[in-house]
Design a protein around this motif. Structure first.
Motif, PDB file in Angstrom:
ATOM      1  N   ASN A 178      64.756  26.675   3.330  1.00 58.42           N
ATOM      2  CA  ASN A 178      64.141  25.633   3.641  1.00 58.42           C
ATOM      3  C   ASN A 178      63.701  24.758   2.367  1.00 58.42           C
ATOM      4  N   LYS A 179      64.492  23.525   2.136  1.00 59.61           N
ATOM      5  CA  LYS A 179      64.289  22.934   0.652  1.00 59.61           C
ATOM      6  C   LYS A 179      63.121  21.850   0.714  1.00 59.61           C
ATOM      7  N   LYS A 180      62.472  21.747   1.810  1.00 58.54           N
ATOM      8  CA  LYS A 180      61.642  20.944   1.877  1.00 58.54           C
ATOM      9  C   LYS A 180      60.179  21.494   1.712  1.00 58.54           C
ATOM     10  N   VAL A 181      60.126  22.741   1.576  1.00 58.20           N
ATOM     11  CA  VAL A 181      59.020  23.707   1.495  1.00 58.20           C
ATOM     12  C   VAL A 181      58.461  23.315  -0.044  1.00 58.20           C
ATOM     13  N   GLU A 182      57.081  23.112  -0.114  1.00 56.47           N
ATOM     14  CA  GLU A 182      56.692  23.442  -1.691  1.00 56.47           C
ATOM     15  C   GLU A 182      56.804  24.528  -2.342  1.00 56.47           C
ATOM     16  N   ASN A 183      57.165  24.853  -3.568  1.00 57.29           N
ATOM     17  CA  ASN A 183      57.060  26.009  -4.072  1.00 57.29           C
ATOM     18  C   ASN A 183      57.865  27.106  -3.388  1.00 57.29           C
ATOM     19  N   ALA A 184      59.037  26.712  -2.682  1.00 57.41           N
ATOM     20  CA  ALA A 184      59.602  27.754  -2.142  1.00 57.41           C
ATOM     21  C   ALA A 184      60.273  28.790  -2.874  1.00 57.41           C
ATOM     22  N   ILE A 185      60.465  28.379  -4.088  1.00 54.02           N
ATOM     23  CA  ILE A 185      60.893  29.539  -5.178  1.00 54.02           C
ATOM     24  C   ILE A 185      59.775  29.170  -6.362  1.00 54.02           C
ATOM     25  N   LYS A 186      59.597  30.756  -6.500  1.00 51.26           N
ATOM     26  CA  LYS A 186      58.574  30.630  -7.925  1.00 51.26           C
ATOM     27  C   LYS A 186      59.059  31.544  -8.696  1.00 51.26           C
ATOM     28  N   ILE A 187      59.353  31.302 -10.201  1.00 52.09           N
ATOM     29  CA  ILE A 187      59.814  32.076 -10.970  1.00 52.09           C
ATOM     30  C   ILE A 187      58.936  32.137 -12.398  1.00 52.09           C
ATOM     31  N   SER A 188      58.387  33.474 -12.829  1.00 51.89           N
ATOM     32  CA  SER A 188      57.587  33.210 -13.881  1.00 51.89           C
ATOM     33  C   SER A 188      57.844  34.317 -14.848  1.00 51.89           C
ATOM     34  N   PHE A 189      57.646  33.943 -16.119  1.00 45.87           N
ATOM     35  CA  PHE A 189      57.672  35.084 -17.243  1.00 45.87           C
ATOM     36  C   PHE A 189      56.462  34.985 -18.060  1.00 45.87           C
ATOM     37  N   VAL A 190      56.191  36.290 -18.073  1.00 50.78           N
ATOM     38  CA  VAL A 190      54.870  36.464 -19.194  1.00 50.78           C
ATOM     39  C   VAL A 190      55.423  37.370 -20.204  1.00 50.78           C
ATOM     40  N   ILE A 191      55.448  36.759 -21.477  1.00 47.69           N
ATOM     41  CA  ILE A 191      55.986  37.618 -22.611  1.00 47.69           C
ATOM     42  C   ILE A 191      55.231  37.691 -23.542  1.00 47.69           C
ATOM     43  N   GLU A 192      54.991  39.119 -23.979  1.00 50.83           N
ATOM     44  CA  GLU A 192      54.114  39.836 -24.809  1.00 50.83           C
ATOM     45  C   GLU A 192      54.814  40.316 -26.180  1.00 50.83           C
ATOM     46  N   LYS A 193      54.330  40.995 -26.976  1.00 53.32           N
ATOM     47  CA  LYS A 193      54.985  41.388 -28.316  1.00 53.32           C
ATOM     48  C   LYS A 193      55.754  42.529 -27.972  1.00 53.32           C
ATOM     49  N   ASP A 194      55.463  43.387 -26.927  1.00 52.21           N
ATOM     50  CA  ASP A 194      56.082  44.734 -26.449  1.00 52.21           C
ATOM     51  C   ASP A 194      56.456  44.612 -25.149  1.00 52.21           C
ATOM     52  N   LYS A 195      56.215  43.654 -24.383  1.00 49.85           N
ATOM     53  CA  LYS A 195      56.856  43.661 -22.847  1.00 49.85           C
ATOM     54  C   LYS A 195      57.021  42.431 -22.336  1.00 49.85           C
ATOM     55  N   ILE A 196      57.815  42.424 -21.343  1.00 51.88           N
ATOM     56  CA  ILE A 196      58.157  41.083 -20.416  1.00 51.88           C
ATOM     57  C   ILE A 196      57.785  41.497 -19.034  1.00 51.88           C
ATOM     58  N   MET A 197      56.962  40.696 -18.519  1.00 49.75           N
ATOM     59  CA  MET A 197      56.498  40.527 -16.950  1.00 49.75           C
ATOM     60  C   MET A 197      57.478  39.353 -16.219  1.00 49.75           C
ATOM     61  N   PHE A 198      58.080  39.868 -15.333  1.00 48.93           N
ATOM     62  CA  PHE A 198      59.212  38.862 -14.611  1.00 48.93           C
ATOM     63  C   PHE A 198      58.680  39.027 -13.228  1.00 48.93           C
ATOM     64  N   GLU A 199      58.530  37.802 -12.690  1.00 49.99           N
ATOM     65  CA  GLU A 199      58.159  37.665 -11.138  1.00 49.99           C
ATOM     66  C   GLU A 199      59.011  36.550 -10.653  1.00 49.99           C
ATOM     67  N   CYS A 200      59.659  37.101  -9.647  1.00 47.29           N
ATOM     68  CA  CYS A 200      60.451  35.950  -8.819  1.00 47.29           C
ATOM     69  C   CYS A 200      60.145  36.233  -7.266  1.00 47.29           C
ATOM     70  N   GLU A 201      59.848  35.037  -6.367  1.00 43.79           N
ATOM     71  CA  GLU A 201      59.699  34.967  -5.355  1.00 43.79           C
ATOM     72  C   GLU A 201      60.187  33.865  -4.309  1.00 43.79           C
ATOM     73  N   ASN A 202      60.680  34.159  -3.246  1.00 39.47           N
ATOM     74  CA  ASN A 202      61.095  32.826  -2.510  1.00 39.47           C
ATOM     75  C   ASN A 202      60.645  33.142  -1.001  1.00 39.47           C
ATOM     76  N   ALA A 203      60.414  31.827  -0.429  1.00 38.65           N
ATOM     77  CA  ALA A 203      60.137  31.719   0.980  1.00 38.65           C
ATOM     78  C   ALA A 203      61.440  31.491   1.835  1.00 38.65           C
ATOM     79  N   TYR A 204      61.513  32.237   2.941  1.00 41.72           N
ATOM     80  CA  TYR A 204      62.703  32.312   3.923  1.00 41.72           C
ATOM     81  C   TYR A 204      62.124  31.984   5.377  1.00 41.72           C
ATOM     82  N   SER A 205      63.145  31.642   6.009  1.00 44.01           N
ATOM     83  CA  SER A 205      62.700  31.642   7.545  1.00 44.01           C
ATOM     84  C   SER A 205      62.410  32.951   8.180  1.00 44.01           C
ATOM     85  N   ALA A 206      61.500  32.960   8.941  1.00 43.44           N
ATOM     86  CA  ALA A 206      61.176  34.154   9.523  1.00 43.44           C
ATOM     87  C   ALA A 206      62.365  34.765  10.687  1.00 43.44           C
ATOM     88  N   ASP A 207      62.908  33.634  11.215  1.00 44.50           N
ATOM     89  CA  ASP A 207      64.093  33.932  12.153  1.00 44.50           C
ATOM     90  C   ASP A 207      65.438  34.513  11.436  1.00 44.50           C
TER      91      ASP A 207
END
Length: 345
Positions: free
Chosen positions: A270-299
């Motif tokens: 569903n491309k009409k949904v707000e923030n249907a896909i969220k991608i984030s990177f939190v970068i520190e000196k010695d580590k990388i935190m990556f998160e990716c989520e997507n909404a999809y139809s329950a059916d």
């Protein structure tokens, strides 16, 4: 394992052996009142030390290790090893008896006891035989480690090639279609997207051939990828993409994150949904935190795949590249598919 390294091990072993032999002969000469210039004295000990030593060492290193120890035939190994040791004793005793014993100087050396000499020769053969087993075992063990490392590397290269091969056609086909439709509406925008597509293809063809790339290049590739995916919808808030922290001077293996991102776009229907896909990177000196989520139809039944690669393959790659230095969590709840990946650099 390279032959030069193995040859060096043998040279080191026999160098140490000659040193020990020389010290033993020197101490024996002092205790028995012989001069080191006495050729008979030196010749006898050369025969006693080197013939049984070399026979036992290389018999154990080659034939006995390969045919018995490696195959865990312990009883056969013991029988054949003792046979080799005894044979070396008989050979040396024969040489001493035929060529050296008749020499008058031999009687003064205190080595006329056949039984005592046989025990000494057997001990020399035994020590060298055990060392032959140990050295061959070490060489084999190290060779196995190198082979495993090479196989892991080849496996990684094949997995990366498979990943690239499966992402390229799917992504390329959709993007070209989208740009084609955009040409009629906004030629300048289509040209901009076409340049981004060119940059992405250049990245995938050339940049990912190295073992590591800069994180900033990987993020630039991902940003362009996300921009191209946005062509498919008029919803400006369809994707939320953010990067916190500095990626400068950080190196990672190529294409670690794109399988998850590509999978998110594949299943966010569903491309009409707000923030249907969220991608984030939190970068520190010695580590990388990556998160990716997507909404999809329950059916829709969501298949746990990443660009055609199963979770098992993704996890194997992470274990290979970041052993004990990563945390990988998948969650699928309430119509949200989420990936959390923490890498310790």
């Amino acid at each position: 394992m390279k032959k030069l390294f193995i040859t060096s091990l043998h040279v080191i072993y026999w160098t140490v052996y000659v040193f020990v032999f020389s010290m033993f002969v020197y101490m024996t000469a002092i205790s028995q009142g012989f001069e080191m210039s006495n050729k008979m004295f030196i010749r006898v000990w050369e025969v006693c030390f080197f013939i049984p030593g070399a026979l036992a060492f290389y018999s154990c290193y080659t034939f006995l290790f390969t045919n018995f120890l490696a195959k865990k035939k312990i009883l056969s190994l013991l029988f054949n090893a003792i046979s080799v040791f005894l044979l070396s004793v008989l050979i040396v005793e024969g040489i001493l008896f035929i060529y050296i014993t008749p020499n008058p100087g031999f009687q003064k050396m205190g080595l006329t006891s056949v039984f005592g000499m046989a025990i000494l020769l057997f001990l020399i053969a035994l020590i060298n035989g055990v060392m032959g087993f140990i050295l061959r075992g070490a060489v084999t063990w190290y060779g196995d480690i190198q082979l495993k490392a090479e196989l892991d590397k080849r496996n990684y290269e094949m997995e990366l090639a498979l990943m690239k091969a499966q992402i390229n056609p799917h992504f390329l086909f959709n993007t070209i279609n989208n740009i084609d439709m955009l040409i009629q509406k906004d030629a300048s925008k289509a040209s901009e997207y076409l340049n981004k597509l060119s940059d992405i293809m250049r990245f995938m063809l050339y940049e990912t051939k190295t073992e590591k790339i800069s994180l900033s290049k990987e993020l630039s590739y991902i940003e362009k990828y996300v921009e191209l995916q946005k062509i498919r919808t008029t919803n400006l808030n369809y994707v939320k993409y953010e990067v916190k922290g500095s990626a400068e001077n950080l190196l990672i293996e190529p294409m670690l994150f794109i399988p998850f991102i590509e999978n998110a776009f594949k299943h966010a229907e569903n491309k009409k949904v707000e923030n249907a896909i969220k991608i984030s990177f939190v970068i520190e000196k010695d580590k990388i935190m990556f998160e990716c989520e997507n909404a999809y139809s329950a059916d829709t039944q969501l298949k746990p795949e990443h660009s055609g690669l199963g979770n098992e393959l993704i996890q194997r790659r992470l274990v290979l590249l970041y052993p004990n230095r990563h945390t990988f969590v998948l969650a699928n709840e309430n119509g949200i598919y989420k990936v959390n990946l923490l890498l310790s650099l």
